[in-house]
Scaffold this motif. Sequence first.
Motif, PDB file in Angstrom:
ATOM      1  N   ILE A 228       1.020   3.615  -2.888  1.00  0.00           N
ATOM      2  CA  ILE A 228       0.646   5.424  -3.236  1.00  0.00           C
ATOM      3  C   ILE A 228       1.786   6.775  -3.027  1.00  0.00           C
ATOM      4  CG2 ILE A 228      -1.638   5.030  -2.103  1.00  0.00           C
ATOM      5  CD1 ILE A 228       0.086   6.053   0.868  1.00  0.00           C
ATOM      6  N   ARG A 229       2.582   6.074  -2.662  1.00  0.00           N
ATOM      7  CA  ARG A 229       3.664   6.746  -2.570  1.00  0.00           C
ATOM      8  C   ARG A 229       4.429   6.974  -3.938  1.00  0.00           C
ATOM      9  NH1 ARG A 229       5.950   8.414   3.599  1.00  0.00           N
ATOM     10  NH2 ARG A 229       4.066   7.161   4.777  1.00  0.00           N
TER      11      ARG A 229
ATOM     12  N   LEU B 175      -6.406  11.125  10.610  1.00  0.00           N
ATOM     13  CA  LEU B 175      -6.460  10.545   9.765  1.00  0.00           C
ATOM     14  C   LEU B 175      -7.853  10.555   9.243  1.00  0.00           C
ATOM     15  CD1 LEU B 175      -4.510   6.744   9.874  1.00  0.00           C
ATOM     16  CD2 LEU B 175      -3.475   9.011   8.449  1.00  0.00           C
TER      17      LEU B 175
ATOM     18  N   PHE C 286       5.351  12.873   3.080  1.00  0.00           N
ATOM     19  CA  PHE C 286       3.903  13.353   3.255  1.00  0.00           C
ATOM     20  C   PHE C 286       4.128  15.129   3.025  1.00  0.00           C
ATOM     21  CE2 PHE C 286       3.678  10.586   6.657  1.00  0.00           C
ATOM     22  CZ  PHE C 286       2.947  11.480   7.843  1.00  0.00           C
TER      23      PHE C 286
ATOM     24  N   ARG D 156       1.298  15.380   9.521  1.00  0.00           N
ATOM     25  CA  ARG D 156       0.126  15.210   8.287  1.00  0.00           C
ATOM     26  C   ARG D 156      -0.878  15.755   8.116  1.00  0.00           C
ATOM     27  NH1 ARG D 156      -0.330   9.697   9.082  1.00  0.00           N
ATOM     28  NH2 ARG D 156       0.062   8.937  11.129  1.00  0.00           N
ATOM     29  N   PRO D 157      -1.286  15.966   5.981  1.00  0.00           N
ATOM     30  CA  PRO D 157      -1.951  17.130   5.982  1.00  0.00           C
ATOM     31  C   PRO D 157      -2.696  16.755   5.906  1.00  0.00           C
ATOM     32  CG  PRO D 157      -1.490  14.011   4.384  1.00  0.00           C
ATOM     33  CD  PRO D 157      -1.053  14.645   6.027  1.00  0.00           C
ATOM     34  N   GLU D 158      -4.381  16.048   6.381  1.00  0.00           N
ATOM     35  CA  GLU D 158      -5.276  15.823   6.244  1.00  0.00           C
ATOM     36  C   GLU D 158      -5.931  16.878   6.492  1.00  0.00           C
ATOM     37  OE1 GLU D 158      -3.710  13.300   7.707  1.00  0.00           O
ATOM     38  OE2 GLU D 158      -3.846  11.376   6.307  1.00  0.00           O
TER      39      GLU D 158
ATOM     40  N   PHE E 109       1.260  -1.371   0.280  1.00  0.00           N
ATOM     41  CA  PHE E 109      -0.041  -0.253   0.460  1.00  0.00           C
ATOM     42  C   PHE E 109       1.343   1.296  -0.395  1.00  0.00           C
ATOM     43  CE2 PHE E 109      -1.724   3.678   2.572  1.00  0.00           C
ATOM     44  CZ  PHE E 109      -3.273   3.765   1.679  1.00  0.00           C
ATOM     45  N   GLU E 110       2.018   1.245   1.064  1.00  0.00           N
ATOM     46  CA  GLU E 110       2.919   2.483   0.893  1.00  0.00           C
ATOM     47  C   GLU E 110       3.808   2.914  -0.614  1.00  0.00           C
ATOM     48  OE1 GLU E 110       2.874   4.895   2.967  1.00  0.00           O
ATOM     49  OE2 GLU E 110       1.629   3.841   4.584  1.00  0.00           O
TER      50      GLU E 110
ATOM     51  N   GLU F 150       1.622  16.042   0.874  1.00  0.00           N
ATOM     52  CA  GLU F 150       0.339  16.450   0.030  1.00  0.00           C
ATOM     53  C   GLU F 150       0.387  17.834   1.242  1.00  0.00           C
ATOM     54  OE1 GLU F 150      -2.181  13.645   1.302  1.00  0.00           O
ATOM     55  OE2 GLU F 150      -1.042  12.227   2.225  1.00  0.00           O
TER      56      GLU F 150
ATOM     57  N   ASP G  42      -9.301   4.486   5.810  1.00  0.00           N
ATOM     58  CA  ASP G  42     -10.092   5.554   5.000  1.00  0.00           C
ATOM     59  C   ASP G  42     -10.132   5.656   3.788  1.00  0.00           C
ATOM     60  OD1 ASP G  42      -7.042   5.439   5.462  1.00  0.00           O
ATOM     61  OD2 ASP G  42      -6.442   7.370   5.965  1.00  0.00           O
TER      62      ASP G  42
ATOM     63  N   THR H 288      -4.276   9.831  -2.583  1.00  0.00           N
ATOM     64  CA  THR H 288      -4.432   9.235  -1.650  1.00  0.00           C
ATOM     65  C   THR H 288      -3.343  10.701  -0.979  1.00  0.00           C
ATOM     66  OG1 THR H 288      -4.961   8.309   1.120  1.00  0.00           O
ATOM     67  CG2 THR H 288      -3.549   7.229  -1.001  1.00  0.00           C
ATOM     68  N   GLU H 289      -2.241   9.876  -1.536  1.00  0.00           N
ATOM     69  CA  GLU H 289      -0.553  11.005  -1.591  1.00  0.00           C
ATOM     70  C   GLU H 289      -1.033  12.602  -1.983  1.00  0.00           C
ATOM     71  OE1 GLU H 289       0.933   9.443   0.743  1.00  0.00           O
ATOM     72  OE2 GLU H 289       3.139  10.320   0.405  1.00  0.00           O
TER      73      GLU H 289
HETATM   74  C1  DMJ Z   1      -0.631   9.604   4.144  1.00  0.00           C
HETATM   75  O1  DMJ Z   1       0.351   8.749   3.917  1.00  0.00           O
HETATM   76  C2  DMJ Z   1      -1.490   9.671   3.039  1.00  0.00           C
HETATM   77  O2  DMJ Z   1      -2.121  10.557   2.621  1.00  0.00           O
HETATM   78  C3  DMJ Z   1      -2.017   8.273   2.931  1.00  0.00           C
HETATM   79  O3  DMJ Z   1      -4.087   7.955   2.673  1.00  0.00           O
HETATM   80  C4  DMJ Z   1      -3.005   8.394   4.968  1.00  0.00           C
HETATM   81  N1  DMJ Z   1      -1.386   8.951   5.485  1.00  0.00           N
HETATM   82  C5  DMJ Z   1      -0.962   9.902   5.554  1.00  0.00           C
HETATM   83  C6  DMJ Z   1      -0.765  11.102   5.815  1.00  0.00           C
HETATM   84  O4  DMJ Z   1      -1.049  10.971   7.073  1.00  0.00           O
END
Ligand code: DMJ
Length: 573
Positions: free
Chosen positions: A139-140, A333, A446, A388-390, A135-136, A450, A276, A473-474
Amino acid sequence: MLARKSQTWVLLLLLISASLFHFSTSQSDSPWAAKKRRMRDKVRKMFYHAYDNYMTHAFPHDELKPLTKTFTDSLSELGNLKLEHLPQDYNGSALTLIESLSSLVVLGNNTEFERAVLWLSENLTFDVDARVNLFECNIRVLGGLVSAHLLATDSPNRVVQGAYKNQLLTLAEELGQRFLPAFNTPTGLPYAWLNLKYGVMENETTETSTSGCGSLILEMGALSRLTGDPRYESAALRALRKLWSMRSSLNLLGTTLDVLTGEWIEYSSGIGAGVDSFYEYLFKAHILFGSEEFWRMFHSAYVAVQKYFRHGPWYHEADMRTGKATYWQLTSLQAFWPGLQVLVGDIAAANSSHREFFYVWEKYGVLPERYLLDHLMLHPTEKYYPLRPELAESTFYLYQATKDPWYIKVGEKMVNSINSYTKVEGGFASIRDVTTMQLEDHQHSFFLAETCKYLYLLFDDTFLLGRNYIFTTEGHPLPVLSSWHERLPETYIPTNWTFIKTGKQGRRASSMSLQVCPATMLNGGQRIESACHVPDSRSDHRCSTNEECGIDSTTCRPRSCSTAGYCGLWLFI
Ligand code: DMJ
């Protein structure tokens, strides 16, 4: 059906057209425009402080350690909480550079983008003995490369003509091929871990998470569309379909599962960690690929979330089998959810949740990882804020949709907090404990992919001009291309949109609301209900159990069955 469904993502187009309008007005020299320019410049400085320090002290390793001005080859540590099976001979994959590519384009730095693209083209290899989280890495790394390839090829000015010969796509394809052995399970659900050089290890854990196997479709689907090789999209889609088939009768999923047996391990779930991006990708896959199937899955899943997890503006966790609340916790998150709700069109619900997340941000100065909603206090151990970006992400979406200056003020406060608490000479450091603001020696990739990107786009959305994008999501943008759609329906006709007037501002009707709970038409306007509304089973509102009652559309609280046999808000659960 199609016409109604198509309304759901017209909001995306409105976001873009709103940004066009916004752009033209933001060029005027009002104090407001000047403020936004100042904030944009502040975010630009943040990005370059993080980026330059990474390039000086850490590149080509994975991530920067800003306190000691050194590096960590952390790709194999991502998601690896116990730090098991770490590689002996792995020297990094320039992770932060890959994650920075699309942000460089958003900031308009084509020169550095080109330099980075060419360096990666010549030096990056995935033939490394490193066990990584699928997964990581998806997305990255895959997402970063696919997005950068699309950005490199969609404008003649980004990379000097002739210098770019699709090398990032070749790299992405190489990585995608290395992912495929992970999907070789009886269920089609992929292993969470694989060794990039040798494939899935013997005795590898068979446990994965819902987001781990249910949020691969954007990157792997895009890779298939770009290469013409259907295997990536097929593998991700098979996994997603299998996962969806494991939902309960309430349309809820758990958090962890076994990829060999297809059985749930953890039945409790919510909208945060481990789940998420599963929700996020169902809807974004519908936008990117136009498929009805994604829409149907998302629609059922979204309604179930609103019904079983939502408590006013908060979201708790619940058991997928019974719908009964399990954990009453806010996790950082979860703060992406209002952003997703904006895309859905459920702006009122997005706004109210966003305010609560920001309330917690203000209470601590940043957003702690976990906050106990039942005690209104911090979780005893998860007091960290790893940049974190959320919340920035949701703030950006809400500003795009509403143009409410309040969101600019929110962004300004976030930028100021991040600068005052986390900026050090060697970059930006994560916060270990929000009560002491003690720092930790880690600048996550991130933050560049992000956090800085969404804050920048909040103040300057020039990048969005002229094209529709969805962000993975990234935070990596993928253009919405007609050629990737099964069909291009009337979704591109903005006249599908209904506007209601509140005071001076036109407000957008929630298409999601229109579908979940068709609004009553009023003369000259329209009553908009929240998408949380679930009607009672019987139209006469009679019942014999609570299960026959729905969710109240105004308060979003579950209705219950009275002793006289009527559904209503009798009991506050
Ligand atoms: C990021 O790697 C992505 O946004 C992921 O979906 C959730 N975690 C981190 C940022 O918090």
